[in-house]
Design an enzyme around this catalytic site. Structure first.
Site, PDB file in Angstrom:
ATOM      1  N   HIS A  20       0.844  -1.192   0.000  1.00  0.00           N
ATOM      2  CA  HIS A  20       0.000   0.000   0.000  1.00  0.00           C
ATOM      3  C   HIS A  20       0.878   1.239   0.000  1.00  0.00           C
ATOM      4  O   HIS A  20       2.105   1.148  -0.065  1.00  0.00           O
ATOM      5  CB  HIS A  20      -1.011  -0.033   1.150  1.00  0.00           C
ATOM      6  N   HIS A  23       4.018   1.445   2.373  1.00  0.00           N
ATOM      7  CA  HIS A  23       5.202   0.709   1.907  1.00  0.00           C
ATOM      8  C   HIS A  23       5.831   1.447   0.726  1.00  0.00           C
ATOM      9  O   HIS A  23       7.050   1.536   0.607  1.00  0.00           O
ATOM     10  CB  HIS A  23       4.833  -0.707   1.425  1.00  0.00           C
ATOM     11  N   CYS A 128       1.227 -10.080  22.970  1.00  0.00           N
ATOM     12  CA  CYS A 128       0.305  -9.635  21.905  1.00  0.00           C
ATOM     13  C   CYS A 128       0.630 -10.428  20.643  1.00  0.00           C
ATOM     14  O   CYS A 128       1.752 -10.367  20.134  1.00  0.00           O
ATOM     15  CB  CYS A 128       0.439  -8.136  21.641  1.00  0.00           C
ATOM     16  N   CYS A 131       1.650  -8.249  17.554  1.00  0.00           N
ATOM     17  CA  CYS A 131       3.019  -7.713  17.564  1.00  0.00           C
ATOM     18  C   CYS A 131       4.055  -8.827  17.668  1.00  0.00           C
ATOM     19  O   CYS A 131       5.238  -8.590  17.490  1.00  0.00           O
ATOM     20  CB  CYS A 131       3.251  -6.786  18.749  1.00  0.00           C
ATOM     21  N   CYS A 145      -2.891  -3.633  23.926  1.00  0.00           N
ATOM     22  CA  CYS A 145      -1.745  -3.308  23.075  1.00  0.00           C
ATOM     23  C   CYS A 145      -2.065  -2.016  22.316  1.00  0.00           C
ATOM     24  O   CYS A 145      -3.112  -1.929  21.672  1.00  0.00           O
ATOM     25  CB  CYS A 145      -1.509  -4.456  22.094  1.00  0.00           C
ATOM     26  N   HIS A 148      -2.647  -2.696  18.489  1.00  0.00           N
ATOM     27  CA  HIS A 148      -3.726  -3.574  18.020  1.00  0.00           C
ATOM     28  C   HIS A 148      -5.028  -3.390  18.786  1.00  0.00           C
ATOM     29  O   HIS A 148      -6.032  -4.010  18.441  1.00  0.00           O
ATOM     30  CB  HIS A 148      -3.269  -5.037  18.068  1.00  0.00           C
ATOM     31  N   LYS A 297      -6.055   6.295  10.553  1.00  0.00           N
ATOM     32  CA  LYS A 297      -5.194   5.196  10.117  1.00  0.00           C
ATOM     33  C   LYS A 297      -5.788   4.531   8.881  1.00  0.00           C
ATOM     34  O   LYS A 297      -7.004   4.432   8.765  1.00  0.00           O
ATOM     35  CB  LYS A 297      -5.117   4.149  11.243  1.00  0.00           C
ATOM     36  N   LYS A 300      -8.241  -1.657   6.475  1.00  0.00           N
ATOM     37  CA  LYS A 300      -8.846  -2.582   5.521  1.00  0.00           C
ATOM     38  C   LYS A 300     -10.353  -2.568   5.675  1.00  0.00           C
ATOM     39  O   LYS A 300     -11.093  -2.505   4.714  1.00  0.00           O
ATOM     40  CB  LYS A 300      -8.354  -4.000   5.829  1.00  0.00           C
TER      41      LYS A 300
END
Ligand code: MSP
Length: 638
Positions: A20, A23, A128, A131, A145, A148, A297, A300
């Site tokens: 995405h 990256h 977690c 992670c 976490c 997450h 953020k 998806k």
């Protein structure tokens, strides 16, 4: 002559999601750095790749109904294939499943184990899964976490530990005495604030019975290596540490590029691992912020994952690269919107750069038959001023790019482009053209503009290689962007006199955002896990498909959907089919159908089904799959 070296890395990306914009940004940044140092004449090495071991990948593969290796092969391929389309020219693409990488990880583990910095112990803590690490109570936010937003689970294990705590004081001192080791400063401060608390030793193994998708420890085959210890080592394994010539050549000049999400593994685990393994430290850890969508953020589930290839196919690779590098202040978060991209494309690329180039070439065509004129008249103050502006842009590029100040470098180049457009307006070449005594002056003016366009092309080459090549080509001095050298190609006055230039099409046609983009806004990315994964042919062969003839059919009592069929597939089978809403029993008796013959038996409303009849549906209707003409029952379908 001493050849200087530069080695740049990106994180190696997890193969649990397709590439995405986040990256793409890091990888394009590394590409710009690589291209920039090549432009300066350095010998460079640029590494990217994929991180393929660990729980996360096992889970993603399971969800996609495949095994970790096939899954990793597929997603790793998506990354590898994305980069050329973004004009990213990495020298090597590493995968942590490469046998050479595995060898180096085991070598380093053994080395650190032998030196006494790895020990065996039992540990109980909060873990977690997202992670893949244990959390300290104080690191959690409301017991969850922070990455997450999920409560970690309690877990006890005997494991191997790396004596990270032993290196805490050394690391603090090192960062203190090397202020730009981690940059920009905010991230250095963040690492220092982690280091204010006592460092715990790092658990670097996972028992095989819990996870076997990893690199076995060389000193205990019952364990695999923790994914971060494995992944970080890619930066040296790609150079064939310890004996490879690339390692000797490039390791001393290495710089890492990451986003803030993986600051701790890179700012703390990695330097201490390097120290324990007795390697020289990296030069800089360069840390950028996050791309957000609508200030949030990328997600998806919200459908806000932005796929780079969609943008490239709509706006071109250079508009995409330019936008990312111009819009984000390296180190801070930035917001992505397609509208902002189109705005930059129209304003900076079409209006400023595109316009300067096309008017320069149009005037060369009109006044000098499209051929490069000489500098006939002596330069005027206004010419000197313009050249000064170009020198300032060159200075800014030289000063800012090594510090990852891309937006500042681009701003300085654009100040020069805008100054050149103002120069044209102030000089008014069309007036000079009317006066024969001004011919020499007109030649100097147009030559000044042509030279400026050429040097600008060289300066933008690391950011927009395709556009740089187009400009140089049309100015009659074609060169591959990667072969440009600032010392020669950035010199003023080197265009060949009398050489034809060609106008060509607009570099960046303007885009009407409302008309064009709104109609076909980018579809939200389908996650790789939602996409049907590719399977090898062998897996397809596992399915036994047979032609059958329906001998008998009746409705299953109290069910609208289900019919009970007897199908002859060389032997008689009872099959329950969910076709009762579109097919009456009498419609299907005597029909040839296709049956999955090796499906595990299932019970539907009390009736056993030994197979499945295939049907196709477009959402509105349902049609049974059949053969073109009669085939002996039991014939295989392949
Ligand atoms: N596999 C680890 C890295 C191991 S390196 C030895 C990993 N992989 S990842 O696939 O999650 O990639 C994280 C990196 O992707 C970030 O550090 C950053 O380079 C890039 N980005 C992912 N999302 C991003 C944004 N939203 N914005 C900017 N970059 C981001 O962590």
């Amino acid at each position: 002559m001493i050849v200087k070296r530069f080695y740049i890395t990106t994180p190696i990306y997890y193969v649990n999601a397709e590439p995405h914009i986040g990256h793409a940004y890091t990888t394009i940044v590394a590409d710009v750095m690589n291209r920039f140092y090549r432009l300066l004449g350095y010998k460079t090495f640029f590494l990217t790749g994929t991180d393929e071991h660990g729980d996360k990948i096992v889970q993603a593969a399971r969800e996609a109904g495949t095994d970790p290796k096939s899954y990793a092969d597929h997603i790793s391929g998506l990354f590898r294939d994305t980069w050329p389309t973004l004009n990213v020219r990495n020298d090597y693409f590493i995968r942590t499943t490469d046998p050479e990488h595995i060898k180096v990880v085991r070598y380093i583990l053994q080395k650190v184990f032998d030196s006494g910095d790895i020990y065996f112990s039992s540990y109980k803590g909060l873990y977690c899964v997202g992670c893949e690490r244990f959390y300290m109570e104080r690191e959690l936010v409301d017991g969850k976490c922070p990455d997450h937003d999920k409560a970690p689970v309690e877990r006890e294990e005997s494991n191997y530990f790396f004596r990270m705590s032993k290196y805490q004081d050394w690391l603090i001192q090192y960062i203190d005495s090397h202020p730009d080791f981690i940059r920009p400063e905010r991230y250095r401060n963040e690492v220092m604030s982690f280091l204010r608390e006592p460092l715990e030793d790092l658990c670097i193994s996972r028992p095989k019975e819990r996870l076997n998708w990893g690199i076995p420890l060389p000193f205990d085959d019952n364990y695999v290596t923790y994914v971060w210890f494995d992944a970080l080592i890619n930066y040296v394994s790609a150079l064939k540490y310890p004996d490879g010539p690339l390692y000797r050549e490039f390791w001393p000049s290495v710089q890492h590029t990451i986003a803030k999400d993986i600051l701790k593994p890179h700012g703390i685990y990695w330097p201490t691992i390097i120290k324990a393994a007795d390697l020289p430290l990296f030069r800089h850890l360069n840390v950028h912020g996050y791309w957000k969508i609508d200030e949030g953020k990328m997600s998806k589930s919200k459908g806000t994952v932005v796929r780079p290839l969609d943008l490239v196919s709509k706006y071109g690779v250079d508009a995409f690269r330019y936008f990312l590098l111009r819009e984000m202040v390296f180190g801070l978060d930035a917001n992505f919107s397609e509208e902002a991209l189109v705005h930059r494309l129209n304003a900076d690329l079409a209006n400023d750069l595109g316009n300067l180039f096309s008017r320069t070439l149009a005037m060369t065509a009109k006044y000098f038959a499209g051929k490069v004129p000489p500098f006939t008249a002596a330069t005027d103050d206004i010419d000197v001023e313009l050249k000064k502006q170009l020198e300032e842009a060159m200075d800014a590029v030289a000063a800012e790019i090594p510090k990852f100040g891309f937006h500042k470098a681009l701003m300085a180049i654009w100040e020069c482009i805008n100054a050149a457009n103002r120069y044209v307006d102030r000089v008014g070449p069309w007036n000079l053209a009317k006066d024969a005594t001004q011919h020499g002056r007109l030649q100097t003016v147009i030559r000044t503009l042509l030279e400026l366009n050429r040097v600008v092309a060289v300066l933008i080459a690391p950011f927009m290689p395709e556009t740089a090549e187009k400009i140089l080509d049309r100015l009659g001095c074609p060169k591959r962007a990667l072969d440009l050298r600032l010392a020669e190609d950035g010199r003023w006055g080197t265009l060949e006199e009398g050489r034809p230039v060609s106008k060509g099409e607009a570099l960046f046609p303007r885009i009407d955002f409302k008309e064009q983009v709104m109609k076909e806004s980018i579809p939200a990315a389908q996650s790789a896990t939602e996409q049907t994964p590719l399977i090898p042919f062998d897996r397809f062969k596992e399915i036994d498909l047979r032609v059958g003839v329906v001998k008998h059919a009746e409705r299953i009592p109290k069910s609208k959907k289900l019919l009970l069929l007897t199908v002859d597939i060389g032997e008689e089978r009872q099959v329950v089919a969910g076709i009762g809403q579109t097919h009456a029993p009498e419609d299907v008796i005597g029909k040839q159908v296709v049956v999955v013959a090796n499906l595990q038996p299932a019970k539907l409303m009390g009736y056993e089904s030994h197979g499945m009849v295939l049907a196709a549906s477009d959402g509105e209707t349902l049609r049974l799959l059949t053969t073109e003409s009669a085939v002996t029952p039991g014939a295989r379908v392949s």
